[in-house]
Motif scaffolding. Structure first.
Motif, PDB file in Angstrom:
ATOM      1  N   VAL A  57       0.854  -1.323  -0.093  1.00 16.58           N
ATOM      2  CA  VAL A  57       0.073   0.203  -0.083  1.00 16.58           C
ATOM      3  C   VAL A  57       0.742   1.366   0.018  1.00 16.58           C
ATOM      4  CG1 VAL A  57      -0.483   0.111   2.549  1.00 16.58           C
ATOM      5  CG2 VAL A  57      -1.888   1.036   0.720  1.00 16.58           C
ATOM      6  N   MET A  58       2.062   1.156   0.658  1.00 18.22           N
ATOM      7  CA  MET A  58       2.873   2.431   0.641  1.00 18.22           C
ATOM      8  C   MET A  58       3.529   2.691  -0.763  1.00 18.22           C
ATOM      9  SD  MET A  58       4.902   2.503   4.247  1.00 18.22           S
ATOM     10  CE  MET A  58       5.968   1.081   3.892  1.00 18.22           C
ATOM     11  N   ALA A  59       3.723   1.528  -1.406  1.00 21.36           N
ATOM     12  CA  ALA A  59       4.500   1.424  -2.827  1.00 21.36           C
ATOM     13  C   ALA A  59       3.299   2.227  -3.908  1.00 21.36           C
ATOM     14  CB  ALA A  59       4.765   0.141  -3.055  1.00 21.36           C
ATOM     15  N   SER A  60       2.173   1.667  -3.311  1.00 21.59           N
ATOM     16  CA  SER A  60       1.149   2.547  -4.254  1.00 21.59           C
ATOM     17  C   SER A  60       0.825   3.816  -4.349  1.00 21.59           C
ATOM     18  CB  SER A  60      -0.372   1.860  -3.838  1.00 21.59           C
ATOM     19  OG  SER A  60      -0.858   2.279  -2.977  1.00 21.59           O
ATOM     20  N   ILE A  61       1.480   4.388  -3.275  1.00 15.96           N
ATOM     21  CA  ILE A  61       1.348   6.203  -3.179  1.00 15.96           C
ATOM     22  C   ILE A  61       2.966   6.667  -3.234  1.00 15.96           C
ATOM     23  CG2 ILE A  61      -0.958   6.004  -1.774  1.00 15.96           C
ATOM     24  CD1 ILE A  61       1.092   6.788   0.675  1.00 15.96           C
ATOM     25  N   GLY A  62       4.080   5.681  -3.774  1.00 16.86           N
ATOM     26  CA  GLY A  62       5.071   6.314  -4.093  1.00 16.86           C
ATOM     27  C   GLY A  62       6.066   6.137  -3.039  1.00 16.86           C
ATOM     28  N   ILE A  63       5.792   5.368  -2.112  1.00 20.89           N
ATOM     29  CA  ILE A  63       6.730   5.223  -0.680  1.00 20.89           C
ATOM     30  C   ILE A  63       7.461   3.813  -1.240  1.00 20.89           C
ATOM     31  CG2 ILE A  63       7.241   5.058   1.572  1.00 20.89           C
ATOM     32  CD1 ILE A  63       4.928   6.630   2.094  1.00 20.89           C
ATOM     33  N   THR A  64       8.287   3.785  -2.159  1.00 27.01           N
ATOM     34  CA  THR A  64       8.852   2.380  -2.496  1.00 27.01           C
ATOM     35  C   THR A  64      10.190   2.232  -1.775  1.00 27.01           C
ATOM     36  OG1 THR A  64      10.308   3.362  -4.115  1.00 27.01           O
ATOM     37  CG2 THR A  64       7.883   2.453  -4.643  1.00 27.01           C
ATOM     38  N   PRO A  65      10.909   1.125  -1.744  1.00 22.56           N
ATOM     39  CA  PRO A  65      11.988   0.556  -1.146  1.00 22.56           C
ATOM     40  C   PRO A  65      13.266   1.636  -1.647  1.00 22.56           C
ATOM     41  CG  PRO A  65      10.778  -1.541  -1.350  1.00 22.56           C
ATOM     42  CD  PRO A  65      10.116  -0.287  -2.053  1.00 22.56           C
ATOM     43  N   ALA A  66      13.068   1.953  -2.813  1.00 22.53           N
ATOM     44  CA  ALA A  66      14.146   2.800  -3.503  1.00 22.53           C
ATOM     45  C   ALA A  66      13.974   4.311  -2.939  1.00 22.53           C
ATOM     46  CB  ALA A  66      13.984   2.811  -4.965  1.00 22.53           C
ATOM     47  N   PHE A  67      12.531   4.639  -2.919  1.00 23.34           N
ATOM     48  CA  PHE A  67      12.207   6.073  -2.359  1.00 23.34           C
ATOM     49  C   PHE A  67      12.949   5.973  -0.811  1.00 23.34           C
ATOM     50  CE2 PHE A  67       9.743   8.808  -0.001  1.00 23.34           C
ATOM     51  CZ  PHE A  67       9.666   9.969  -0.564  1.00 23.34           C
ATOM     52  N   ILE A  68      12.608   4.976  -0.060  1.00 26.58           N
ATOM     53  CA  ILE A  68      12.984   5.075   1.223  1.00 26.58           C
ATOM     54  C   ILE A  68      14.420   5.067   1.208  1.00 26.58           C
ATOM     55  CG2 ILE A  68      13.169   3.768   3.502  1.00 26.58           C
ATOM     56  CD1 ILE A  68      10.357   2.696   2.589  1.00 26.58           C
ATOM     57  N   ARG A  69      15.385   4.351   0.474  1.00 26.36           N
ATOM     58  CA  ARG A  69      16.806   4.424   0.706  1.00 26.36           C
ATOM     59  C   ARG A  69      17.223   5.775   0.104  1.00 26.36           C
ATOM     60  NH1 ARG A  69      16.027  -1.001  -1.236  1.00 26.36           N
ATOM     61  NH2 ARG A  69      15.895  -0.418  -3.245  1.00 26.36           N
ATOM     62  N   GLU A  70      16.706   6.263  -0.772  1.00 21.78           N
ATOM     63  CA  GLU A  70      17.206   7.439  -1.340  1.00 21.78           C
ATOM     64  C   GLU A  70      16.777   8.650  -0.642  1.00 21.78           C
ATOM     65  OE1 GLU A  70      15.570   7.450  -5.299  1.00 21.78           O
ATOM     66  OE2 GLU A  70      16.695   5.666  -5.858  1.00 21.78           O
ATOM     67  N   ARG A  71      15.856   8.962  -0.266  1.00 20.22           N
ATOM     68  CA  ARG A  71      15.054  10.121   0.739  1.00 20.22           C
ATOM     69  C   ARG A  71      15.384  10.036   2.100  1.00 20.22           C
ATOM     70  NH1 ARG A  71      11.506  13.470  -2.293  1.00 20.22           N
ATOM     71  NH2 ARG A  71      11.958  14.784  -0.359  1.00 20.22           N
TER      72      ARG A  71
ATOM     73  N   GLY B 242      -5.587   0.320   2.195  1.00 24.82           N
ATOM     74  CA  GLY B 242      -5.729   1.680   1.445  1.00 24.82           C
ATOM     75  C   GLY B 242      -5.258   2.583   2.431  1.00 24.82           C
ATOM     76  N   VAL B 243      -5.396   4.038   2.121  1.00 24.63           N
ATOM     77  CA  VAL B 243      -5.078   5.157   3.057  1.00 24.63           C
ATOM     78  C   VAL B 243      -6.474   5.536   3.511  1.00 24.63           C
ATOM     79  CG1 VAL B 243      -4.088   7.175   3.137  1.00 24.63           C
ATOM     80  CG2 VAL B 243      -3.186   5.497   1.449  1.00 24.63           C
ATOM     81  N   LEU B 244      -6.384   5.855   4.963  1.00 23.61           N
ATOM     82  CA  LEU B 244      -7.748   6.188   5.436  1.00 23.61           C
ATOM     83  C   LEU B 244      -7.536   7.800   5.798  1.00 23.61           C
ATOM     84  CD1 LEU B 244     -10.080   4.807   6.468  1.00 23.61           C
ATOM     85  CD2 LEU B 244      -9.117   4.470   8.956  1.00 23.61           C
ATOM     86  N   GLU B 245      -6.169   8.004   6.256  1.00 18.76           N
ATOM     87  CA  GLU B 245      -5.979   9.555   6.388  1.00 18.76           C
ATOM     88  C   GLU B 245      -4.645  10.086   5.852  1.00 18.76           C
ATOM     89  OE1 GLU B 245      -6.351   9.284  10.891  1.00 18.76           O
ATOM     90  OE2 GLU B 245      -8.611   9.678  10.541  1.00 18.76           O
ATOM     91  N   ALA B 246      -4.362  11.153   5.553  1.00 23.10           N
ATOM     92  CA  ALA B 246      -3.407  11.735   5.159  1.00 23.10           C
ATOM     93  C   ALA B 246      -3.145  13.109   5.488  1.00 23.10           C
ATOM     94  CB  ALA B 246      -3.234  11.349   3.635  1.00 23.10           C
ATOM     95  N   SER B 247      -2.183  13.491   6.436  1.00 24.40           N
ATOM     96  CA  SER B 247      -1.819  14.878   6.597  1.00 24.40           C
ATOM     97  C   SER B 247      -0.349  15.129   6.277  1.00 24.40           C
ATOM     98  CB  SER B 247      -2.185  15.094   8.141  1.00 24.40           C
ATOM     99  OG  SER B 247      -1.449  14.378   8.823  1.00 24.40           O
ATOM    100  N   GLU B 248       0.196  16.282   6.694  1.00 22.86           N
ATOM    101  CA  GLU B 248       1.530  16.707   6.231  1.00 22.86           C
ATOM    102  C   GLU B 248       2.496  15.691   6.775  1.00 22.86           C
ATOM    103  OE1 GLU B 248       2.080  20.791   7.438  1.00 22.86           O
ATOM    104  OE2 GLU B 248       1.176  21.442   5.555  1.00 22.86           O
ATOM    105  N   LYS B 249       2.412  15.214   8.073  1.00 20.84           N
ATOM    106  CA  LYS B 249       3.289  14.256   8.530  1.00 20.84           C
ATOM    107  C   LYS B 249       2.770  12.816   8.950  1.00 20.84           C
ATOM    108  CE  LYS B 249       6.301  17.802  11.019  1.00 20.84           C
ATOM    109  NZ  LYS B 249       7.057  18.037  12.220  1.00 20.84           N
ATOM    110  N   ARG B 250       1.539  12.466   8.867  1.00 21.23           N
ATOM    111  CA  ARG B 250       1.026  11.436   9.050  1.00 21.23           C
ATOM    112  C   ARG B 250       0.144  10.704   8.060  1.00 21.23           C
ATOM    113  NH1 ARG B 250      -0.732  12.425  15.444  1.00 21.23           N
ATOM    114  NH2 ARG B 250       0.928  13.761  15.549  1.00 21.23           N
ATOM    115  N   LEU B 251       0.294   9.506   8.121  1.00 24.27           N
ATOM    116  CA  LEU B 251      -0.642   8.589   7.269  1.00 24.27           C
ATOM    117  C   LEU B 251      -1.090   7.602   7.989  1.00 24.27           C
ATOM    118  CD1 LEU B 251       1.887   7.903   4.298  1.00 24.27           C
ATOM    119  CD2 LEU B 251      -0.119   9.428   4.272  1.00 24.27           C
ATOM    120  N   THR B 252      -2.411   7.018   7.731  1.00 20.84           N
ATOM    121  CA  THR B 252      -3.086   6.179   8.521  1.00 20.84           C
ATOM    122  C   THR B 252      -3.504   5.052   7.383  1.00 20.84           C
ATOM    123  OG1 THR B 252      -4.049   7.459  10.093  1.00 20.84           O
ATOM    124  CG2 THR B 252      -5.121   5.277   9.844  1.00 20.84           C
ATOM    125  N   PHE B 253      -3.006   3.787   7.749  1.00 20.65           N
ATOM    126  CA  PHE B 253      -3.419   2.810   6.685  1.00 20.65           C
ATOM    127  C   PHE B 253      -4.589   1.950   7.253  1.00 20.65           C
ATOM    128  CE2 PHE B 253       0.875   4.158   5.560  1.00 20.65           C
ATOM    129  CZ  PHE B 253       0.841   4.421   4.445  1.00 20.65           C
TER     130      PHE B 253
END
Length: 141
Positions: free
Chosen positions: A37-51, A79-90
């Motif tokens: 579900v994280m990868a579906s919004i762009g938080i992939t393992p590569a993103f985590i390693r790079e960023r 899925g994503v239940l909530e999304a704010s500037e610093k928080r995500l709820t799955f």
């Protein structure tokens, strides 16, 4: 929008002395589903390693609704239940494929963490936008 994040079955070794899947394996399946579900919004393992940032779970709520036994076929939708500037709820929903019954639901509350500073940080704007596009409809959970 819910997406499929796990297909599998209950292995005999995942069952406890009561004959049903032990709670540790529900949590394990949620943990594996989280990566999809994280990868579906762009938080992939590569993103985590790079960023050098990733959602860190700070709280989890689980509802065990139906017992699962060895051999039962499983499907997890997330899925994503909530999304704010610093928080995500799955949100995760585990279903018995054969019966169609929901066996477990889980909400995982996360804070976006800077992996080097070990403190919360703002989500990447593109990630936040994608998460907000994919928010589940009210009343899903």
């Amino acid at each position: 929008m819910l997406i499929e994040t796990h297909l599998g079955r209950v292995a005999l070794g995942e069952c406890d002395h009561l004959g049903h899947m032990n709670v540790q394996f529900y949590v394990s399946k949620v943990s594996d589903a989280a990566w999809h579900v994280m990868a579906s919004i762009g938080i992939t393992p590569a993103f985590i390693r790079e960023r050098r940032q990733a959602p860190a779970a700070v709280r989890q709520e689980i509802a065990y609704l139906k017992e699962l036994r060895a051999g039962d076929l499983l499907r997890m939708d997330s899925g994503v239940l909530e999304a704010s500037e610093k928080r995500l709820t799955f949100y995760h929903r585990l279903t018995n494929v054969e019966t169609g019954q929901v066996a477990m639901t889980s909400k995982v509350y996360t804070v976006n963490m800077d992996l080097d500073a070990r403190r919360s940080t703002l989500l990447d704007p593109a990630i936040l936008a994608k998460a907000r596009e994919r928010l589940l409809p009210e009343g899903t959970a």
